[in-house]
Design an enzyme around this catalytic site. Sequence first.
Site, PDB file in Angstrom:
ATOM      1  CB  THR A  14      14.743  22.365  64.593  1.00 25.46           C
ATOM      2  OG1 THR A  14      14.321  21.048  64.235  1.00 25.46           O
ATOM      3  CG2 THR A  14      14.169  23.381  63.632  1.00 25.46           C
ATOM      4  CG  ASN A  15      16.338  17.191  65.706  1.00 27.88           C
ATOM      5  OD1 ASN A  15      15.961  16.829  66.824  1.00 27.88           O
ATOM      6  ND2 ASN A  15      15.580  17.082  64.623  1.00 27.88           N
ATOM      7  CG  HIS A 111      13.385   7.430  61.878  1.00 26.63           C
ATOM      8  ND1 HIS A 111      13.669   7.750  60.556  1.00 26.63           N
ATOM      9  CD2 HIS A 111      12.165   6.852  61.874  1.00 26.63           C
ATOM     10  CE1 HIS A 111      12.649   7.366  59.798  1.00 26.63           C
ATOM     11  NE2 HIS A 111      11.728   6.817  60.564  1.00 26.63           N
TER      12      HIS A 111
HETATM   13  C1  GAR Z   1      13.719  15.789  61.690  1.00 27.22           C
HETATM   14  O1  GAR Z   1      12.368  15.498  61.889  1.00 27.22           O
HETATM   15  C2  GAR Z   1      14.535  14.515  61.696  1.00 27.22           C
HETATM   16  O2  GAR Z   1      14.100  13.561  62.623  1.00 27.22           O
HETATM   17  C3  GAR Z   1      14.318  14.017  60.304  1.00 27.22           C
HETATM   18  O3  GAR Z   1      14.301  15.184  59.487  1.00 27.22           O
HETATM   19  C4  GAR Z   1      13.939  16.332  60.277  1.00 27.22           C
HETATM   20  C5  GAR Z   1      15.076  17.322  60.200  1.00 27.22           C
HETATM   21  O4  GAR Z   1      14.771  18.504  60.845  1.00 27.22           O
HETATM   22  N1  GAR Z   1      15.348  13.106  59.937  1.00 27.22           N
HETATM   23  C6  GAR Z   1      15.156  12.082  59.103  1.00 27.22           C
HETATM   24  O5  GAR Z   1      14.102  11.843  58.576  1.00 27.22           O
HETATM   25  C7  GAR Z   1      16.396  11.223  58.858  1.00 27.22           C
HETATM   26  N2  GAR Z   1      16.019   9.943  58.358  1.00 27.22           N
HETATM   27  P1  GAR Z   1      15.907  19.509  61.370  1.00 27.22           P
HETATM   28  O6  GAR Z   1      16.868  19.775  60.208  1.00 27.22           O
HETATM   29  O7  GAR Z   1      15.144  20.746  61.721  1.00 27.22           O
HETATM   30  O8  GAR Z   1      16.611  18.900  62.543  1.00 27.22           O
END
Ligand code: GAR
Length: 202
Positions: A14-15, A111
Amino acid sequence: MLTRIAVFVSGGGTNLQALIDAQKSGVLKSGKIELVVSDAQDAYALTRAKENGIATAVALRKKLGGQAGFEQELLRLMEEHNIDLIILAGFMRILTENFTSRFPERILNVHPALIPSFCGKGYYGLKVHEAALAYGVKVTGATVHYVNEIPDGGQILLQKAVEILPDDTPEVLQRRVMEQAEWILLPQAAEMVSHKLMQQGV
Ligand code: GAR
Protein backbone atom coordinates in the site's frame (compact mmCIF):
# COMPACT_ATOMS: atom_id res chain seq x y z
CA MET A 1 17.23 14.39 -15.15
CA LEU A 2 14.72 12.86 -12.74
CA THR A 3 16.01 10.92 -9.73
CA ARG A 4 15.80 7.21 -10.52
CA ILE A 5 13.99 5.40 -7.70
CA ALA A 6 13.87 1.73 -6.69
CA VAL A 7 11.21 0.66 -4.19
CA PHE A 8 11.88 -2.41 -2.01
CA VAL A 9 8.78 -4.31 -0.86
CA SER A 10 7.78 -7.55 0.89
CA GLY A 11 4.00 -7.64 1.05
CA GLY A 12 0.79 -5.82 0.20
CA GLY A 13 2.45 -2.70 -1.09
CA THR A 14 0.00 0.00 0.00
CA ASN A 15 2.95 2.35 0.55
CA LEU A 16 4.19 1.52 -2.94
CA GLN A 17 0.68 2.37 -4.17
CA ALA A 18 0.86 5.73 -2.37
CA LEU A 19 4.15 6.44 -4.20
CA ILE A 20 2.65 5.42 -7.57
CA ASP A 21 -0.40 7.63 -6.91
CA ALA A 22 1.88 10.51 -5.91
CA GLN A 23 3.76 10.13 -9.17
CA LYS A 24 0.49 10.24 -11.09
CA SER A 25 -0.84 13.28 -9.21
CA GLY A 26 2.43 15.19 -9.43
CA VAL A 27 3.21 15.18 -5.70
CA LEU A 28 6.27 13.12 -6.64
CA LYS A 29 7.65 15.02 -9.61
CA SER A 30 11.43 15.08 -9.14
CA GLY A 31 11.82 11.31 -9.19
CA LYS A 32 10.54 8.32 -11.14
CA ILE A 33 9.96 4.78 -9.88
CA GLU A 34 12.10 2.68 -12.22
CA LEU A 35 12.11 -0.65 -10.39
CA VAL A 36 10.25 -2.54 -7.65
CA VAL A 37 12.24 -5.25 -5.87
CA SER A 38 10.58 -7.86 -3.67
CA ASP A 39 12.16 -10.40 -1.33
CA ALA A 40 9.02 -12.54 -1.62
CA GLN A 41 7.78 -14.16 -4.81
CA ASP A 42 4.08 -13.73 -4.00
CA ALA A 43 4.07 -10.12 -2.74
CA TYR A 44 0.96 -8.33 -4.00
CA ALA A 45 3.13 -5.23 -4.38
CA LEU A 46 4.61 -6.89 -7.51
CA THR A 47 1.15 -6.96 -9.10
CA ARG A 48 0.69 -3.26 -8.31
CA ALA A 49 4.02 -2.49 -10.01
CA LYS A 50 3.21 -4.56 -13.10
CA GLU A 51 -0.25 -2.99 -13.42
CA ASN A 52 1.50 0.36 -13.58
CA GLY A 53 4.13 -0.67 -16.10
CA ILE A 54 7.00 -0.61 -13.61
CA ALA A 55 9.85 -3.14 -13.95
CA THR A 56 10.00 -5.75 -11.19
CA ALA A 57 12.61 -8.07 -9.74
CA VAL A 58 12.47 -10.78 -7.08
CA ALA A 59 15.50 -11.47 -4.85
CA LEU A 60 15.10 -14.54 -2.66
CA ARG A 61 17.54 -14.49 0.27
CA LYS A 62 17.58 -18.29 0.69
CA LYS A 63 18.09 -18.98 -3.00
CA LEU A 64 20.91 -16.44 -3.11
CA GLY A 65 22.79 -18.25 -0.35
CA GLY A 66 22.01 -15.92 2.56
CA GLN A 67 22.49 -12.25 3.43
CA ALA A 68 25.76 -11.63 1.54
CA GLY A 69 24.46 -13.11 -1.72
CA PHE A 70 21.13 -11.34 -1.25
CA GLU A 71 22.77 -7.94 -0.84
CA GLN A 72 25.12 -8.62 -3.76
CA GLU A 73 22.09 -9.28 -5.97
CA LEU A 74 20.37 -6.09 -4.72
CA LEU A 75 23.52 -4.14 -5.51
CA ARG A 76 23.67 -5.65 -8.99
CA LEU A 77 20.05 -4.66 -9.63
CA MET A 78 20.73 -1.08 -8.44
CA GLU A 79 23.67 -0.81 -10.84
CA GLU A 80 21.79 -2.40 -13.73
CA HIS A 81 18.94 0.10 -13.38
CA ASN A 82 21.14 3.09 -12.53
CA ILE A 83 19.28 3.72 -9.28
CA ASP A 84 19.90 6.98 -7.36
CA LEU A 85 17.45 6.55 -4.49
CA ILE A 86 16.09 3.44 -2.72
CA ILE A 87 12.80 3.54 -0.83
CA LEU A 88 11.98 0.76 1.64
CA ALA A 89 8.18 0.57 1.60
CA GLY A 90 7.09 -2.32 3.79
CA PHE A 91 10.40 -4.12 3.24
CA MET A 92 10.81 -6.69 6.02
CA ARG A 93 14.55 -7.38 5.75
CA ILE A 94 17.39 -5.70 7.59
CA LEU A 95 20.18 -4.44 5.34
CA THR A 96 23.75 -4.60 6.66
CA GLU A 97 26.48 -2.01 6.40
CA ASN A 98 27.82 -3.83 3.31
CA PHE A 99 24.76 -2.55 1.47
CA THR A 100 23.78 0.64 3.32
CA SER A 101 27.31 2.14 3.15
CA ARG A 102 27.03 2.14 -0.65
CA PHE A 103 24.04 4.51 -0.48
CA PRO A 104 24.62 7.17 2.19
CA GLU A 105 21.52 9.40 2.49
CA ARG A 106 20.11 7.54 -0.49
CA ILE A 107 17.92 4.98 1.26
CA LEU A 108 14.60 5.94 2.88
CA ASN A 109 12.40 3.82 5.13
CA VAL A 110 8.90 4.28 6.48
CA HIS A 111 8.39 2.92 9.99
CA PRO A 112 4.90 2.64 11.54
CA ALA A 113 5.70 4.28 14.90
CA LEU A 114 7.26 7.43 16.31
CA ILE A 115 10.96 6.50 16.42
CA PRO A 116 12.63 5.97 18.94
CA SER A 117 9.53 4.17 20.25
CA PHE A 118 8.71 0.65 19.08
CA CYS A 119 11.53 0.35 16.58
CA GLY A 120 14.66 -1.67 15.86
CA LYS A 121 15.14 -5.41 15.42
CA GLY A 122 11.89 -7.40 15.79
CA TYR A 123 9.61 -4.38 15.37
CA TYR A 124 8.00 -4.64 11.97
CA GLY A 125 4.51 -4.69 10.45
CA LEU A 126 1.69 -5.55 12.84
CA LYS A 127 4.14 -6.29 15.69
CA VAL A 128 4.81 -2.55 16.03
CA HIS A 129 1.12 -1.81 16.63
CA GLU A 130 0.74 -4.79 18.99
CA ALA A 131 3.62 -3.39 21.06
CA ALA A 132 2.17 0.13 21.12
CA LEU A 133 -1.22 -1.18 22.30
CA ALA A 134 0.38 -3.50 24.88
CA TYR A 135 2.38 -0.59 26.32
CA GLY A 136 -0.71 1.56 26.48
CA VAL A 137 0.59 4.68 24.72
CA LYS A 138 -2.14 7.12 23.69
CA VAL A 139 -0.35 8.47 20.63
CA THR A 140 1.65 6.67 17.96
CA GLY A 141 2.41 7.57 14.35
CA ALA A 142 4.87 7.06 11.53
CA THR A 143 8.44 8.07 10.76
CA VAL A 144 10.33 8.40 7.51
CA HIS A 145 14.08 8.26 8.00
CA TYR A 146 17.34 7.69 6.18
CA VAL A 147 18.62 4.13 6.47
CA ASN A 148 22.06 3.32 7.82
CA GLU A 149 23.55 0.18 9.40
CA ILE A 150 21.50 0.59 12.62
CA PRO A 151 17.95 -0.81 12.21
CA ASP A 152 15.57 2.21 12.27
CA GLY A 153 18.56 4.30 13.45
CA GLY A 154 19.19 6.73 10.57
CA GLN A 155 18.41 10.45 10.58
CA ILE A 156 14.71 11.28 10.88
CA LEU A 157 13.21 13.23 7.97
CA LEU A 158 9.48 13.38 8.74
CA GLN A 159 7.16 12.27 11.54
CA LYS A 160 3.42 12.45 12.09
CA ALA A 161 1.44 11.59 15.22
CA VAL A 162 -1.73 9.47 15.14
CA GLU A 163 -4.18 9.06 18.00
CA ILE A 164 -4.85 5.64 19.57
CA LEU A 165 -8.52 5.03 20.38
CA PRO A 166 -9.90 2.89 23.25
CA ASP A 167 -11.18 -0.03 21.14
CA ASP A 168 -8.25 -0.26 18.74
CA THR A 169 -7.02 -3.65 17.58
CA PRO A 170 -3.56 -3.90 15.99
CA GLU A 171 -5.23 -4.15 12.56
CA VAL A 172 -7.46 -1.11 13.07
CA LEU A 173 -4.53 0.93 14.39
CA GLN A 174 -2.28 -0.17 11.53
CA ARG A 175 -4.84 1.04 9.01
CA ARG A 176 -5.24 4.42 10.76
CA VAL A 177 -1.46 4.95 10.91
CA MET A 178 -1.20 4.15 7.21
CA GLU A 179 -4.08 6.42 6.19
CA GLN A 180 -3.26 9.36 8.43
CA ALA A 181 0.53 9.22 8.33
CA GLU A 182 2.45 6.72 6.17
CA TRP A 183 0.70 7.28 2.84
CA ILE A 184 1.15 11.04 3.24
CA LEU A 185 4.68 11.19 4.66
CA LEU A 186 6.38 8.70 2.37
CA PRO A 187 5.51 10.46 -0.92
CA GLN A 188 6.45 13.83 0.66
CA ALA A 189 9.84 12.51 1.74
CA ALA A 190 10.35 10.81 -1.64
CA GLU A 191 9.81 14.15 -3.37
CA MET A 192 11.99 16.04 -0.89
CA VAL A 193 14.99 13.73 -1.35
CA SER A 194 14.43 13.23 -5.10
CA HIS A 195 14.44 17.00 -5.51
CA LYS A 196 17.64 17.34 -3.48
CA LEU A 197 19.38 14.64 -5.54
CA MET A 198 18.12 16.13 -8.80
CA GLN A 199 19.55 19.52 -7.86
CA GLN A 200 22.87 17.87 -7.03
CA GLY A 201 22.77 16.52 -10.58
CA VAL A 202 23.17 12.85 -9.73
C1 GAR B 1 3.67 -0.63 6.74
O1 GAR B 1 2.94 -0.30 7.88
C2 GAR B 1 5.12 -0.27 6.92
O2 GAR B 1 5.33 0.93 7.62
C3 GAR B 1 5.62 -1.43 7.72
O3 GAR B 1 4.94 -2.56 7.20
C4 GAR B 1 3.71 -2.15 6.57
C5 GAR B 1 3.77 -2.58 5.13
O4 GAR B 1 2.59 -2.32 4.47
N1 GAR B 1 7.04 -1.54 7.61
C6 GAR B 1 7.82 -2.00 8.59
O5 GAR B 1 7.40 -2.39 9.65
C7 GAR B 1 9.31 -2.02 8.25
N2 GAR B 1 10.08 -2.09 9.45
P1 GAR B 1 2.51 -2.18 2.87
O6 GAR B 1 3.20 -3.41 2.26
O7 GAR B 1 1.04 -2.20 2.58
O8 GAR B 1 3.18 -0.91 2.45
